[in-house]
Design a protein around this motif. Sequence first.
Motif, PDB file in Angstrom:
ATOM      1  N   ARG A 125       0.511  -1.313  -0.133  1.00  0.00           N
ATOM      2  CA  ARG A 125       0.087   0.234   0.427  1.00  0.00           C
ATOM      3  C   ARG A 125       0.944   1.212   0.312  1.00  0.00           C
ATOM      4  O   ARG A 125       0.655   2.017  -0.907  1.00  0.00           O
ATOM      5  CB  ARG A 125      -0.741  -0.049   1.082  1.00  0.00           C
ATOM      6  CG  ARG A 125      -1.870  -1.181   1.838  1.00  0.00           C
ATOM      7  CD  ARG A 125      -2.933  -0.685   0.921  1.00  0.00           C
ATOM      8  NE  ARG A 125      -4.134  -0.211   1.468  1.00  0.00           N
ATOM      9  CZ  ARG A 125      -4.608   0.629   0.847  1.00  0.00           C
ATOM     10  NH1 ARG A 125      -5.427   1.146  -0.496  1.00  0.00           N
ATOM     11  NH2 ARG A 125      -5.486   1.737   2.292  1.00  0.00           N
ATOM     12  N   SER A 126       2.134   0.984   1.009  1.00  0.00           N
ATOM     13  CA  SER A 126       3.242   1.911   0.937  1.00  0.00           C
ATOM     14  C   SER A 126       3.130   2.531  -0.255  1.00  0.00           C
ATOM     15  O   SER A 126       3.922   3.449  -0.696  1.00  0.00           O
ATOM     16  CB  SER A 126       3.705   2.466   2.333  1.00  0.00           C
ATOM     17  OG  SER A 126       4.856   1.557   1.538  1.00  0.00           O
ATOM     18  N   LEU A 127       3.453   1.107  -1.817  1.00  0.00           N
ATOM     19  CA  LEU A 127       4.229   1.834  -2.167  1.00  0.00           C
ATOM     20  C   LEU A 127       2.900   2.184  -3.714  1.00  0.00           C
ATOM     21  O   LEU A 127       4.223   2.236  -4.474  1.00  0.00           O
ATOM     22  CB  LEU A 127       4.858   0.589  -2.815  1.00  0.00           C
ATOM     23  CG  LEU A 127       6.278   0.050  -2.037  1.00  0.00           C
ATOM     24  CD1 LEU A 127       6.407  -1.622  -2.212  1.00  0.00           C
ATOM     25  CD2 LEU A 127       7.455   1.136  -1.956  1.00  0.00           C
ATOM     26  N   GLY A 128       2.115   1.933  -3.244  1.00  0.00           N
ATOM     27  CA  GLY A 128       1.407   2.576  -4.045  1.00  0.00           C
ATOM     28  C   GLY A 128      -0.280   2.108  -4.742  1.00  0.00           C
ATOM     29  O   GLY A 128      -0.914   2.264  -5.615  1.00  0.00           O
ATOM     30  N   ALA A 129       0.080   1.031  -4.355  1.00  0.00           N
ATOM     31  CA  ALA A 129      -0.863   0.100  -4.567  1.00  0.00           C
ATOM     32  C   ALA A 129      -2.425   0.433  -3.880  1.00  0.00           C
ATOM     33  O   ALA A 129      -2.700   0.614  -2.350  1.00  0.00           O
ATOM     34  CB  ALA A 129       0.021  -1.200  -4.365  1.00  0.00           C
TER      35      ALA A 129
END
Lengths: 426, 369
Positions: free
Chosen positions: A327-331
Amino acid sequence: MTDATMADMAASGGQELKTSDGRSLKAALKASQSVERRRAFLLVLPLLALLVASFIIPIGQLVTRSVYNPEVASYLPETSSALSGWNGEGVPDEEVFAALAADMVVGAENRTIGRVAARINREMPGTRSMIMGLSRSAEELQPPYREAFLADDEGWGEQALWRFLKRETRIITPAYYLIATDLEYNAEGEIVQRPENYQVYRTLFWRTAWMSLTITALCVLLGYPIAHLLATQPLRIANILMILVLLPFWTSLLVRTSSWIVLLQQQGVINDMLVWLGVVTDSGRLRMIYNKTGTIIAMTHILLPFMILPLYSVMKTIPPSYMRAARSLGATQTYAFTRVYLPLTIPGLAAGVLLVFILAIGYYITPALVGGDSGIFISNLIASNMQSSLANLKLGAALATILLVLVMLFYFVFNKLIGVDRLKFG
Amino acid sequence: MTAENASQSRGANVRYENVQKSYDGETLVVKDLNIDIKRGEFLTMLGPSGSGKTTCLMMLAGFEPATNGEIFLNNAPINDVPPHKRGIGMVFQNYALFPHMTVAENLAFPLQVRKMSKADQEAKVKRALEMVELPTMGGRRPAQLSGGQQQRVAVARALVFEPDLVLMDEPLGALDKQLREQMQFEIKHIHESLGVTVVYVTHDQTEALVMSDRVAVFNDGVIQQLSPPDTLYESPRNSFVAQFIGENNKLDGKVESIDADYCSVRLTDGTQLKAEKVNVSSVGDLTTLSLRPERVETSGLDGMENVVRGHIEELIYLGDHIRVRMNIAGNPDFVVKVRNRSGEQKLKEGQELDVGWRASDCKALDHVQ
Ligand SMILES: Nc1ncnc2c1ncn2[C@@H]1O[C@H](COP(=O)(O)OP(=O)(O)O)[C@@H](O)[C@H]1O
Ligand SMILES: [Mg+2]
C-alpha cells in the motif's frame, strides 16, 4: 566461491578421504550411523506393516479383481484350448463341442459349472438355463457332440455365444472397464457404446467431477475470507472463531448431514421461513434437497474446514507488513491483494483445493443421504455394486480403480501446475 | 545539509497538530503530539519500546487513523487520504520485501503501480540498485540475500518511486553492530544526496545521534525533547532525556537557593553543590542533578565550582580511558572517565580521590527516584 576453496575441493576430490586408522571415510560414516538407522527402521516398522496390510494389499486386490476373469479359462480348460484353433466364423466344429462336453462333465462334478453359467448369463441373458440344463445330462451325451448339443438347445448354434466364449478364454478381461465406461462388445466382438438407457457411469463420473469442482470452488469462496478473518483477529477472538470452524469435526457426520435435511426439505426450516417472508408461495416451496443442490450445500459445509485450516496456517505466517508495504508503494487494496497477498497464500490455497477436491470426488455418505437420485456420486454406485453379486463386485472394483486413476491424474496435473512440494497442509 | 542541497531538495514537510491516538478507548498511546518537520530534514523519533513511536509513524503512513488532531503533508491535511495516495516511501523493520518476487520485481512494483513504461522501469530499477551498491542482485529472491543486502533493497524500494518523504521504522534493528554502523552511514549519505525528508524511528540512542538533524525523544506517548543531537546530549531538558541519551551520573538533592541561571543544591548526605538551573522552579524543590562522566575532572581542580572527595570502588581499563566507579556523596554508582594520559598518577581501587566539575556541566533537573 573463492579460488582457494575451489582448489581445496579439487584436492580432496581427487583422492578418497581416510580415517586416522586407514578405513574409508564413507564406510566409517556408514558404520557409525548403522545402529541409528536400524533403530529408526524398527520404529517405523509397525507403521509400514499397517500401511501394507491396510492400504497397499487391498488396493492391489481391488485392481486385480477388476480385471480377473477366471470362469471360462479355468473351469472350461479343454474348451478354451480347443477354441484357440477356431477362426471365429460360424459355429465351431466337433472338436470344440467334444471338449465342452468333457469340461461339462468335470464341471458338473465339481459344481463349478454354475459359476461359468452365471458369468455367461450376465453378458448373454437367458443362457444360464441352457447351460445348466445341458450340464445335468452331460454324462449321457454321445458323439457327434455338435448335433447332440444343437438337439438339446438351438442356442448352441449361435455364433455370438461362441465368439463370447472365445473372448472369455482370456484370464484378464477389460469387460468390467468397458461397462464402467458405458461400452460393451457387440456380437461381432467390437467395442461399441452401450444402448442409451444403459448408460449411467460416464454421466455419473462427469457429474461427480463437476459437482466436486463446484464444491471446491464454493469452499474457496467461503473459506478464504473466513481464514483471513481468523488469521488477522486478535488471538482471543481468533480462538473462538477457530472453535466454530472445528466444531463440525466434533459432531458426527451423520448428524451434520441429517440436520441439513431438517433445514432444507420442502417442509423444512428454510422453506418455512421463505414462505413466511413471502419470498415463495406455499405451493412453490423450493426443492433444495434430494437433488444436486442438496449434495452441494451439505458437502460444501462438511468440507469447508479442510479448506480453512491450510489457508489459515499459511495466512497466519504472512505478516501484515507485506500488505502495508504494498500500500505504501502505491497499490490499492485490490492490487495489493492480487499481486502480494494472494500469491503468498497459494501454498495453502492449493493444499485446500487438493484436499477438498479429492475428498469430495470420493464422498459417499452425504450424497447417499441428501442426494436423492440426481445428486448421487460415483462412490454411491461403487458401494451398491460392491454389496451385491460377484460380477457386480468386479464392476465396482473397476469403477473404483477408474476413480483412483482419475484422482492420481488430478494429483499429477496439479503437481505439474503448482508443485506439491510447495503445499502447506497446516 | 548544504544550502545547495536544500535548494534542489524535493523533501516534503510534515506537521502533527495536537495528534492523539488510542487503540482501546481507555489509554492514550500518543498524547497531544505537535511536531513540525522541515523539508529535507532527517528527524528521528527515539524512545524506549512501547513509547508510541511506531504508532506515530503508522498514522503518518496512513495505516492507523489519528483518534484526534490532524497531520499535514506539505500543508495539506491527510487524515482522509488513503495510504496508497500519500506517496510516502516506507522501510519496515523486517524489510517486508515480497518473498515471491525477485529483487528487481520488488523494486519495479511501485513503478508498475504508477503505470510507468517498461523501459523507464528498468532504468529506474537499475539506478536504484546502483545507489545501494547491489547492481547485480536484481535477479535474486529476497531469501537469497544476506540481512544487510535485504536492508539495502528495502531502502532502494522505498526510494525508487522518488517520494518526498521516507519513513523508516527501526530499519537496522535486525543487523549486527558492524553492519548497522555501516548502514547508518549509507542511509545518511543517501539522505544527503537526495534531499528527501526522512522520519526515522529507533530505540538506539547512538543511531539517533549519529544520523539525525533533530531527534524527538519519546516517552509514554509524549515528546520529552525535540532538539539537534548535540543540544540533546549537552542540554537535556529533563531527567528522562539525560538518562536515556548517553551515560549519566545522578545525584539527588534539594534546592537551597537560586541565583539567576544557577542554583545551590544540598545532597542527601549534606554535600553542597552548584548546578545549572534547568528544570527546577523554586527553593525547596527536590531535584536530580545530571552530570556526564567525561565532564568530571581528576586534576586541575583549582577554581572548579564543585569539588568532592570520593572513594574508588572499581577500575575498568578500556584502553583509551579508564572507567572509574566511585562512591561520591553517598552514590556508589558515580562514574568518572579518566583519559589514559602518560605521566598521570596511577589510580588504585580503595583509594580516596578528589574530583571536580563545573556548575555549567551539572544540570539541576526534575527529581526522579
Ligand atoms: N495495533 C495495536 N492495538 C493495540 N495496541 C497497540 C497496537 N499497536 C501498538 N499498541 C500499543 O501502543 C503502545 C505503543 O506502541 P508502539 O507505537 O508500537 O511503540 P514503539 O514503536 O515506540 O515501541 C504500546 O503500549 C502497544 O502495546
Ligand atoms: Mg515500534
